[in-house]
Design a protein around this motif. Structure first.
Motif, PDB file in Angstrom:
ATOM      1  N   HIS B 105       0.807  -1.369  -0.206  1.00  0.00           N
ATOM      2  CA  HIS B 105       0.016  -0.064   0.034  1.00  0.00           C
ATOM      3  C   HIS B 105       1.038   1.109   0.062  1.00  0.00           C
ATOM      4  O   HIS B 105       0.260   2.475  -0.135  1.00  0.00           O
ATOM      5  CB  HIS B 105      -1.001  -0.045   1.208  1.00  0.00           C
ATOM      6  CG  HIS B 105      -0.063   0.156   2.554  1.00  0.00           C
ATOM      7  ND1 HIS B 105       0.423  -0.834   3.213  1.00  0.00           N
ATOM      8  CD2 HIS B 105      -0.263   1.369   3.216  1.00  0.00           C
ATOM      9  CE1 HIS B 105       0.984  -0.186   4.212  1.00  0.00           C
ATOM     10  NE2 HIS B 105       0.697   1.134   4.289  1.00  0.00           N
ATOM     11  N   SER B 106       2.221   1.144   0.246  1.00  0.00           N
ATOM     12  CA  SER B 106       3.040   2.358   0.190  1.00  0.00           C
ATOM     13  C   SER B 106       3.029   3.010  -1.162  1.00  0.00           C
ATOM     14  O   SER B 106       3.195   2.297  -2.020  1.00  0.00           O
ATOM     15  CB  SER B 106       4.462   1.994   0.918  1.00  0.00           C
ATOM     16  OG  SER B 106       5.126   1.353  -0.130  1.00  0.00           O
ATOM     17  N   ASN B 107       3.232   4.334  -1.009  1.00  0.00           N
ATOM     18  CA  ASN B 107       3.240   5.032  -2.198  1.00  0.00           C
ATOM     19  C   ASN B 107       2.120   4.985  -3.396  1.00  0.00           C
ATOM     20  O   ASN B 107       2.409   5.019  -4.654  1.00  0.00           O
ATOM     21  CB  ASN B 107       4.544   4.983  -2.829  1.00  0.00           C
ATOM     22  CG  ASN B 107       5.724   5.566  -2.199  1.00  0.00           C
ATOM     23  OD1 ASN B 107       5.672   6.910  -1.861  1.00  0.00           O
ATOM     24  ND2 ASN B 107       6.654   4.857  -1.633  1.00  0.00           N
ATOM     25  N   VAL B 108       0.967   4.514  -2.630  1.00  0.00           N
ATOM     26  CA  VAL B 108      -0.148   4.357  -3.894  1.00  0.00           C
ATOM     27  C   VAL B 108      -1.330   5.663  -3.325  1.00  0.00           C
ATOM     28  O   VAL B 108      -1.542   5.557  -2.193  1.00  0.00           O
ATOM     29  CB  VAL B 108      -0.956   3.128  -3.761  1.00  0.00           C
ATOM     30  CG1 VAL B 108      -1.770   2.783  -4.820  1.00  0.00           C
ATOM     31  CG2 VAL B 108       0.277   1.972  -3.689  1.00  0.00           C
ATOM     32  N   PRO B 109      -1.642   6.274  -4.106  1.00  0.00           N
ATOM     33  CA  PRO B 109      -2.527   7.321  -3.689  1.00  0.00           C
ATOM     34  C   PRO B 109      -4.014   6.753  -3.212  1.00  0.00           C
ATOM     35  O   PRO B 109      -4.252   5.647  -3.719  1.00  0.00           O
ATOM     36  CB  PRO B 109      -2.756   8.131  -4.844  1.00  0.00           C
ATOM     37  CG  PRO B 109      -1.891   7.916  -5.801  1.00  0.00           C
ATOM     38  CD  PRO B 109      -1.400   6.314  -5.545  1.00  0.00           C
ATOM     39  N   LYS B 204      13.020   5.173  -0.633  1.00  0.00           N
ATOM     40  CA  LYS B 204      11.860   4.658  -0.655  1.00  0.00           C
ATOM     41  C   LYS B 204      10.588   5.386  -0.527  1.00  0.00           C
ATOM     42  O   LYS B 204       9.537   5.265  -0.978  1.00  0.00           O
ATOM     43  CB  LYS B 204      11.821   3.783   0.746  1.00  0.00           C
ATOM     44  CG  LYS B 204      10.626   2.772   1.138  1.00  0.00           C
ATOM     45  CD  LYS B 204      11.022   1.363   0.313  1.00  0.00           C
ATOM     46  CE  LYS B 204       9.928   0.463   0.422  1.00  0.00           C
ATOM     47  NZ  LYS B 204       9.883  -0.451  -0.551  1.00  0.00           N
ATOM     48  N   SER B 205      10.812   6.608  -0.087  1.00  0.00           N
ATOM     49  CA  SER B 205       9.765   7.769  -0.081  1.00  0.00           C
ATOM     50  C   SER B 205      10.255   8.910  -1.092  1.00  0.00           C
ATOM     51  O   SER B 205       9.521   9.891  -0.745  1.00  0.00           O
ATOM     52  CB  SER B 205       9.611   8.131   1.190  1.00  0.00           C
ATOM     53  OG  SER B 205      10.548   8.528   2.055  1.00  0.00           O
TER      54      SER B 205
END
Lengths: 238, 238
Positions: B105-109, B204-205
């Motif tokens: 779920h990371s970096n998904v709007p 990562k971000s």
């Protein structure tokens, strides 16, 4: 780099080789050094002729069709055997899980000579970083790298078995992704990534046991590569 | 790079971003692309609201205190479950062994959106390499990278889940070390090393999902990252 012998001043050899190559060290350089030359400089080179294989070593050597003296060294270097099929995979006294406990005959002069892993690769890295930094008058971090296999994926990659002067695990937990969501379970093994990057230039037989990684931004830290070893209690694969 | 949406022309976005950054592609460049934006461009983004968890998924979700809909997707993406303690470690349909089958779920709007791994990351890499090479008029290789955990060592490292245009495994068996002794069992997973090197810059971000690796010498090859997956018969850890 010239062939490294026991007792040699590794920092000096590296500085000479860099000079010869027209390289000047800069603050923040990460010097990745292949385990093999660290072991050689520290005298962790064993003539197999001096090794008396135990009964256990002879048994395993018979099964795997290997040299019982080399197997004896593997057992001496190990804390526990994980697998003994085709190859011995053990946990070394340091806690590394790798083939043959790092006992290796490649790139060692003489047919019956093997190298062991450095006794304390973090300590090796720290001493080397200190000497390089002092003599080059720059802040230099060091990684001692070795090629390890891994489950599920073919091929060896370089990992950091020793480190000094830089973060080995970059903990991003608590930071946020670009969507503003907190990142969970995101710790990057940057020392291993640096070792892998350096490994691309080291090759395996090319006599390039030292690579300078420049331009990687990091906060100086006194972390150890031993911190990368997963504690037994957190290992889902025991 | 801007946020990538389903159906977007990823090659074009990469060329634009490179141009904006003042970078020109050169023959032999290896373009490492984070799995996340490949999945997004290919539309492998799933709103959890559309997922109906099975009984099995609800059971596991209860044990692990996770979202049953996300677990359902993990099960759908997997061929086999290796571990289900704290985190699900599975073998994906591609053959990768990783946490949550790459469902992330990371970096998904959006809060209830997750990405899946690309259906065929080697195919994704091949298409992207072809388009980049054609439009930049240079020979460009592509690696699709993702961060995987591993047994025995903490932290994630970047590995190649897709590749096109370069060797993924460099087989040095039969070559000789600097002492003239034949190297045995020495196959280097260079595509993974390249992914790891690129990973150092991706973070990562930070919104740096594309990294150009330049200066790595290789013979162009039509190998696939799927070749890095260790066949079940050779896996000592089953």
């Amino acid at each position: 780099m010239p062939e490294i012998r026991a007792g040699e001043d590794l920092a000096e050899r590296i500085l000479e080789a860099a000079k010869k190559a027209g390289l000047r060290f800069e603050d923040g350089d990460v010097v990745a050094v292949a385990q093999k030359i660290v072991s050689k400089a520290e005298g962790a080179v064993i003539p197999l002729g001096t090794v008396k294989p135990s009964e256990k070593a002879r048994g395993i050597a018979g099964e795997l069709k290997k040299d019982a003296r080399a197997i004896e060294l593997v057992l001496q270097e190990s804390r526990r055997i994980l697998r003994s099929e085709r190859v011995l995979i053990t946990e070394t006294k340091h806690g590394f899980v790798c083939a043959n406990a790092g006992v290796d005959h490649s790139n060692v002069p003489g047919n019956d000579m093997v190298t062991l892993l450095p006794r304390d690769p973090d300590d090796s890295a720290e001493k080397l970083a200190k000497e390089l930094s002092k003599r080059a008058r720059k802040r230099i971090a060091v990684i001692v790298s070795d090629t390890f296999g891994r489950p599920w994926r073919l091929g060896l990659t370089n990992v950091a078995i020793g480190a000094s002067g830089l973060p080995v695990l970059l903990d991003l937990r608590g930071t946020r992704d670009r969507e503003g969501k907190p990142l969970t379970a995101t710790v990057l093994a940057v020392a291993d990534d640096l070792a892998a990057a350096a490994g691309l230039l080291m090759g395996k037989s090319e006599g390039t046991p030292v690579v300078i990684v420049r331009g990687y931004r990091y906060k100086p830290a006194s972390e150890k590569a031993a911190q990368i070893i997963r504690p037994a209690s957190e290992d889902l694969f025991r």
